[in-house]
Scaffold this motif. Sequence first.
Motif, PDB file in Angstrom:
ATOM      1  N   TYR A 517     -14.030  33.489 -12.942  1.00  0.00           N
ATOM      2  CA  TYR A 517     -14.613  33.539 -14.281  1.00  0.00           C
ATOM      3  C   TYR A 517     -15.017  34.961 -14.659  1.00  0.00           C
ATOM      4  O   TYR A 517     -14.806  35.406 -15.796  1.00  0.00           O
ATOM      5  CB  TYR A 517     -15.814  32.597 -14.362  1.00  0.00           C
ATOM      6  N   TYR A 518     -15.610  35.673 -13.703  1.00  0.00           N
ATOM      7  CA  TYR A 518     -16.034  37.042 -13.975  1.00  0.00           C
ATOM      8  C   TYR A 518     -14.824  37.915 -14.288  1.00  0.00           C
ATOM      9  O   TYR A 518     -14.828  38.695 -15.250  1.00  0.00           O
ATOM     10  CB  TYR A 518     -16.799  37.599 -12.775  1.00  0.00           C
ATOM     11  N   GLN A 519     -13.773  37.790 -13.480  1.00  0.00           N
ATOM     12  CA  GLN A 519     -12.568  38.589 -13.708  1.00  0.00           C
ATOM     13  C   GLN A 519     -11.954  38.284 -15.078  1.00  0.00           C
ATOM     14  O   GLN A 519     -11.511  39.192 -15.792  1.00  0.00           O
ATOM     15  CB  GLN A 519     -11.556  38.301 -12.594  1.00  0.00           C
ATOM     16  N   ALA A 520     -11.953  37.005 -15.432  1.00  0.00           N
ATOM     17  CA  ALA A 520     -11.395  36.629 -16.736  1.00  0.00           C
ATOM     18  C   ALA A 520     -12.216  37.214 -17.872  1.00  0.00           C
ATOM     19  O   ALA A 520     -11.660  37.720 -18.856  1.00  0.00           O
ATOM     20  CB  ALA A 520     -11.345  35.105 -16.850  1.00  0.00           C
ATOM     21  N   SER A 521     -13.549  37.147 -17.762  1.00  0.00           N
ATOM     22  CA  SER A 521     -14.405  37.686 -18.833  1.00  0.00           C
ATOM     23  C   SER A 521     -14.206  39.185 -18.986  1.00  0.00           C
ATOM     24  O   SER A 521     -14.217  39.707 -20.112  1.00  0.00           O
ATOM     25  CB  SER A 521     -15.877  37.362 -18.550  1.00  0.00           C
ATOM     26  N   GLN A 522     -14.003  39.895 -17.874  1.00  0.00           N
ATOM     27  CA  GLN A 522     -13.771  41.339 -17.946  1.00  0.00           C
ATOM     28  C   GLN A 522     -12.452  41.643 -18.652  1.00  0.00           C
ATOM     29  O   GLN A 522     -12.376  42.559 -19.479  1.00  0.00           O
ATOM     30  CB  GLN A 522     -13.751  41.930 -16.525  1.00  0.00           C
ATOM     31  N   ASN A 523     -11.421  40.869 -18.318  1.00  0.00           N
ATOM     32  CA  ASN A 523     -10.118  41.087 -18.958  1.00  0.00           C
ATOM     33  C   ASN A 523     -10.159  40.793 -20.452  1.00  0.00           C
ATOM     34  O   ASN A 523      -9.550  41.507 -21.257  1.00  0.00           O
ATOM     35  CB  ASN A 523      -9.062  40.201 -18.284  1.00  0.00           C
ATOM     36  N   ILE A 524     -10.880  39.740 -20.821  1.00  0.00           N
ATOM     37  CA  ILE A 524     -10.940  39.359 -22.233  1.00  0.00           C
ATOM     38  C   ILE A 524     -11.768  40.356 -23.033  1.00  0.00           C
ATOM     39  O   ILE A 524     -11.419  40.702 -24.174  1.00  0.00           O
ATOM     40  CB  ILE A 524     -11.511  37.936 -22.369  1.00  0.00           C
ATOM     41  N   LEU A 525     -12.841  40.850 -22.447  1.00  0.00           N
ATOM     42  CA  LEU A 525     -13.722  41.778 -23.157  1.00  0.00           C
ATOM     43  C   LEU A 525     -13.181  43.208 -23.178  1.00  0.00           C
ATOM     44  O   LEU A 525     -13.209  43.877 -24.216  1.00  0.00           O
ATOM     45  CB  LEU A 525     -15.110  41.774 -22.527  1.00  0.00           C
ATOM     46  N   PHE A 526     -12.683  43.667 -22.038  1.00  0.00           N
ATOM     47  CA  PHE A 526     -12.390  45.098 -21.904  1.00  0.00           C
ATOM     48  C   PHE A 526     -10.948  45.398 -21.511  1.00  0.00           C
ATOM     49  O   PHE A 526     -10.534  46.561 -21.567  1.00  0.00           O
ATOM     50  CB  PHE A 526     -13.317  45.721 -20.847  1.00  0.00           C
ATOM     51  N   GLY A 527     -10.183  44.407 -21.117  1.00  0.00           N
ATOM     52  CA  GLY A 527      -8.822  44.653 -20.660  1.00  0.00           C
ATOM     53  C   GLY A 527      -7.793  44.448 -21.754  1.00  0.00           C
ATOM     54  O   GLY A 527      -8.105  44.385 -22.952  1.00  0.00           O
ATOM     55  N   GLU A 528      -6.545  44.318 -21.320  1.00  0.00           N
ATOM     56  CA  GLU A 528      -5.457  44.031 -22.254  1.00  0.00           C
ATOM     57  C   GLU A 528      -5.428  42.518 -22.460  1.00  0.00           C
ATOM     58  O   GLU A 528      -4.789  41.777 -21.705  1.00  0.00           O
ATOM     59  CB  GLU A 528      -4.131  44.541 -21.701  1.00  0.00           C
ATOM     60  N   ARG A 529      -6.128  42.079 -23.483  1.00  0.00           N
ATOM     61  CA  ARG A 529      -6.359  40.656 -23.687  1.00  0.00           C
ATOM     62  C   ARG A 529      -5.058  39.874 -23.834  1.00  0.00           C
ATOM     63  O   ARG A 529      -4.877  38.820 -23.210  1.00  0.00           O
ATOM     64  CB  ARG A 529      -7.244  40.460 -24.914  1.00  0.00           C
ATOM     65  N   LYS A 530      -4.151  40.343 -24.665  1.00  0.00           N
ATOM     66  CA  LYS A 530      -2.899  39.612 -24.897  1.00  0.00           C
ATOM     67  C   LYS A 530      -2.067  39.504 -23.624  1.00  0.00           C
ATOM     68  O   LYS A 530      -1.447  38.471 -23.349  1.00  0.00           O
ATOM     69  CB  LYS A 530      -2.095  40.285 -26.006  1.00  0.00           C
ATOM     70  N   LYS A 531      -2.065  40.573 -22.836  1.00  0.00           N
ATOM     71  CA  LYS A 531      -1.329  40.545 -21.566  1.00  0.00           C
ATOM     72  C   LYS A 531      -1.978  39.547 -20.609  1.00  0.00           C
ATOM     73  O   LYS A 531      -1.292  38.815 -19.878  1.00  0.00           O
ATOM     74  CB  LYS A 531      -1.291  41.932 -20.943  1.00  0.00           C
ATOM     75  N   PHE A 532      -3.304  39.497 -20.623  1.00  0.00           N
ATOM     76  CA  PHE A 532      -4.014  38.548 -19.769  1.00  0.00           C
ATOM     77  C   PHE A 532      -3.672  37.111 -20.166  1.00  0.00           C
ATOM     78  O   PHE A 532      -3.415  36.262 -19.311  1.00  0.00           O
ATOM     79  CB  PHE A 532      -5.520  38.784 -19.861  1.00  0.00           C
ATOM     80  N   TYR A 533      -3.651  36.846 -21.482  1.00  0.00           N
ATOM     81  CA  TYR A 533      -3.253  35.520 -21.959  1.00  0.00           C
ATOM     82  C   TYR A 533      -1.852  35.162 -21.461  1.00  0.00           C
ATOM     83  O   TYR A 533      -1.593  34.039 -21.013  1.00  0.00           O
ATOM     84  CB  TYR A 533      -3.234  35.470 -23.487  1.00  0.00           C
ATOM     85  N   ALA A 534      -0.944  36.124 -21.566  1.00  0.00           N
ATOM     86  CA  ALA A 534       0.453  35.868 -21.215  1.00  0.00           C
ATOM     87  C   ALA A 534       0.633  35.658 -19.714  1.00  0.00           C
ATOM     88  O   ALA A 534       1.443  34.821 -19.290  1.00  0.00           O
ATOM     89  CB  ALA A 534       1.331  37.023 -21.694  1.00  0.00           C
ATOM     90  N   ASP A 535      -0.114  36.399 -18.905  1.00  0.00           N
ATOM     91  CA  ASP A 535       0.064  36.353 -17.454  1.00  0.00           C
ATOM     92  C   ASP A 535      -0.681  35.202 -16.796  1.00  0.00           C
ATOM     93  O   ASP A 535      -0.320  34.797 -15.686  1.00  0.00           O
ATOM     94  CB  ASP A 535      -0.400  37.678 -16.818  1.00  0.00           C
ATOM     95  N   TYR A 536      -1.697  34.669 -17.460  1.00  0.00           N
ATOM     96  CA  TYR A 536      -2.521  33.641 -16.835  1.00  0.00           C
ATOM     97  C   TYR A 536      -1.714  32.354 -16.668  1.00  0.00           C
ATOM     98  O   TYR A 536      -0.840  32.033 -17.486  1.00  0.00           O
ATOM     99  CB  TYR A 536      -3.763  33.376 -17.683  1.00  0.00           C
ATOM    100  N   SER A 537      -2.005  31.610 -15.624  1.00  0.00           N
ATOM    101  CA  SER A 537      -1.213  30.416 -15.294  1.00  0.00           C
ATOM    102  C   SER A 537      -1.354  29.302 -16.321  1.00  0.00           C
ATOM    103  O   SER A 537      -0.491  28.422 -16.408  1.00  0.00           O
ATOM    104  CB  SER A 537      -1.615  29.890 -13.920  1.00  0.00           C
ATOM    105  N   PHE A 538      -2.450  29.308 -17.082  1.00  0.00           N
ATOM    106  CA  PHE A 538      -2.688  28.271 -18.076  1.00  0.00           C
ATOM    107  C   PHE A 538      -2.735  28.884 -19.477  1.00  0.00           C
ATOM    108  O   PHE A 538      -2.984  30.085 -19.643  1.00  0.00           O
ATOM    109  CB  PHE A 538      -3.996  27.532 -17.790  1.00  0.00           C
ATOM    110  N   TYR A 539      -2.530  28.037 -20.453  1.00  0.00           N
ATOM    111  CA  TYR A 539      -2.571  28.488 -21.851  1.00  0.00           C
ATOM    112  C   TYR A 539      -4.031  28.580 -22.287  1.00  0.00           C
ATOM    113  O   TYR A 539      -4.697  27.565 -22.494  1.00  0.00           O
ATOM    114  CB  TYR A 539      -1.809  27.506 -22.745  1.00  0.00           C
TER     115      TYR A 539
END
Length: 799
Positions: A517-539
């Motif tokens: 959860y922490y890693q996901a929140s960091q990616n959504i807040l500060f990372g490449e959000r669209k890439k995180f959405y695309a790479d994550y195992s779930f929609y």
Amino acid sequence: MAIFISIFFISFSILSYQILLMRILSITSWSHFAYMIISVALLGFGASGTFVFLFLKRIKRHFYSFFTIFSFLFSISLWLCFALSQKIPFDPFLIIWYKGQYLYLLGYYLLLFIPFFLGATCIGISFSQFSQKISKVYFLNLLGSGVGALGVILLMYFFPPLSVLLFLTAIGLLSALLASLYLRKRVLIGLILASFLSFSFFFFFPLRLNISQYKSLSVTLNLPQVKILKEVSSPLGLINVVESPSIRHAPGLSLNFRGEIPPQLALFTDADSMSVITNFDNQLSNLEYLDYISSALPYHLLDKPKVLIIGAGGGSEVLSALYHASSLIEAVEIDPQVVNLVKDEYAHFSNQIFSRPSVKVFIAEGRGFIQSSQSKYDLIQLALLDSFSASSAGVYALSESYLYTKEAVKEYIRHLNPEGILCITRWLKLPPRDGIKLFATAVESLQELGVENISSQLIFLRSWATSTLLIKRSPFTSPEIRIIRDFLKERLFDPIWYPGIEIDDINHYNILPEAYYYQASQNILFGERKKFYADYSFYIKPATDNSPYFFHFFKWKSLPHLLETMGRQWLPFIEWGYIVLIVTLAQAILLSLILVILPLFSLRKKAASGNKLPIFTYFLSLGIGYMFIEISFIQRFILFLSYPIYAVAVVLAAFLFFSGWGSYVSEKIKIKRLSTITLAVVAIVVMALIYLFYLEDIFNLFIACSDTVKILLSLLFIAPLAFFMGMPFPLGLARVFSRAPSLVPWAWGINGCFSVIAAVLATVLAISLGFDLVIIIALSLYILAAVSFRKVDFSLKKY
């Protein structure tokens, strides 16, 4: 005249049966499966067209005999096929674990298909028999269907679902008796006797609903000293009140809590979603346990807040607000049955919490209530509105929810005071899915509202069973962060995000293998959000009103892993709802080809000569286009009408009734048939585009109205579009009849076949692409139909 009344009654029963099956499936399973029921019904109509085509000459010679037999078989199949379907051990919950469930689903599909086939055959042979009165037959068919869709809702307010099934069986028997008036008296007498014996058997040997053993009610009934105290039913839901000394409901209760939970009664909606009525002996001190759940955090940051609770249920969140000294509590509950039980019948047990001066209860859907309200709140609480088992297994993947879309979250935030907080609690899932999706929804909503420092207005935490997200209208302050840290530490809750969090602050109490959860929140807040959405195992991309499937997490990229681990890894990894949808689509395609298309092509020598491609294209386009618009409108109108069963019934009724009028009027217009179809298609395209761009604004204008007014308005909104959508099919059918009468059932079958597929395909596309694109595809198909119609005359020789 009697035969036309019979056509009306059969049409009434067919549509009523559709709506009733959706209601029953909501109780026995976890979803109304509207797409599947509509698809099954349309398969019956498509297959009936094939049957009529094969036996057309014999049917025309003995029309009244065939009609009487099929209407009688239709009536008894309503009861028998449903009874047999209850014996099939199909359970969507097990569809990944046991491959045999696919065969059970097929058997279920075919059994439910039989009544629709028999009823549709009565309608189909009527088209062939009364070929000079096609518009009248089509009008009565659609009129009866429209009245049936609304009539069954009314019936379910007075009778439980299985009693309504018995009533529909009686209506079917009456239609058979009316048809038998055209036959010899001994046939009529025999049919009266058979009807009496059949109905007596159904009446004296009543059915029982076979509720899945994995639903919460079924599990709870295994507790010691358990007893169902009360059962009430309406089209909005089946409510069971259950008593047991073992019932204790406090989701995610801190392991540090050492007190006791007061006695509780469980309330189950449709045998699953559970809330409780709590007897706290009129002593707020007995509610201390409510301070040890994750949703209690905002009360530690606010002083005597004005609170809005969305999803009051049995009153747990209201009790929490009372315990924390809230100044005013407005509680919204969608089901009036629940409110009546807490407020009246179990008022003594509940200590009359809904009648307290500081508590105001509103019967409304949460999203509609907030959009129609001008009030501002210090705290808006969205309670847990579903069961843990259903949520974890992906049960709600196909359920539209307008409570968790970006538009909804923005609306909640707009109704907060400057220091107000929105608090949303969800079940904790592993692997993480909806908690992360909710966090992404909050981030994008704040971004669209123009918030610059988004991370300063969010708090995200988890207990061992729940995750809670706090969204503040303004940044959280340093003193508030200290209060939050103390709250988490005292209750052994883990932080996921708060302003200033560090990696050493996480994953201390309810330890996960990784800090997902922490890693996901960091990616959504500060990372490449669209890439995180695309790479994550779930929609996990946020849901919108255009595609309000918050609980849809399935990704095709994860399918290889899913197949590899099928039946070997834990069930919560599986999002079975989407799997059932795809399997149903495959079944619809296969069965449509077998029951409709292949027989027609194998007997093409009996048909008129010439190029049939324009006819094929025309009726295919109408079948898919009509269903795409209808299914999209059903899903759209859930936001306006609040209840899925209302949306299905009202939208179906409106489309069928006003399409019927369009059909009837189409033959009365004194212009060329080609010009009429062109006019109809232009009107359909223009009106659909207007709704596409302005329907949301129209909803907002009237969303505060009563249910009755909104139902009438929905009928009014749909009427002009449906009126013109009713014209192309009978006009095309009349053109085919004038050139090649033997192809009328063939055209009917093609239309029905692709309607079957479109009913499921529309849902698949809506989940992936959104309603807007589905409607645009439908309009393109209507334009293609208009073009194809021009070529029908030249493609066939006179037959």
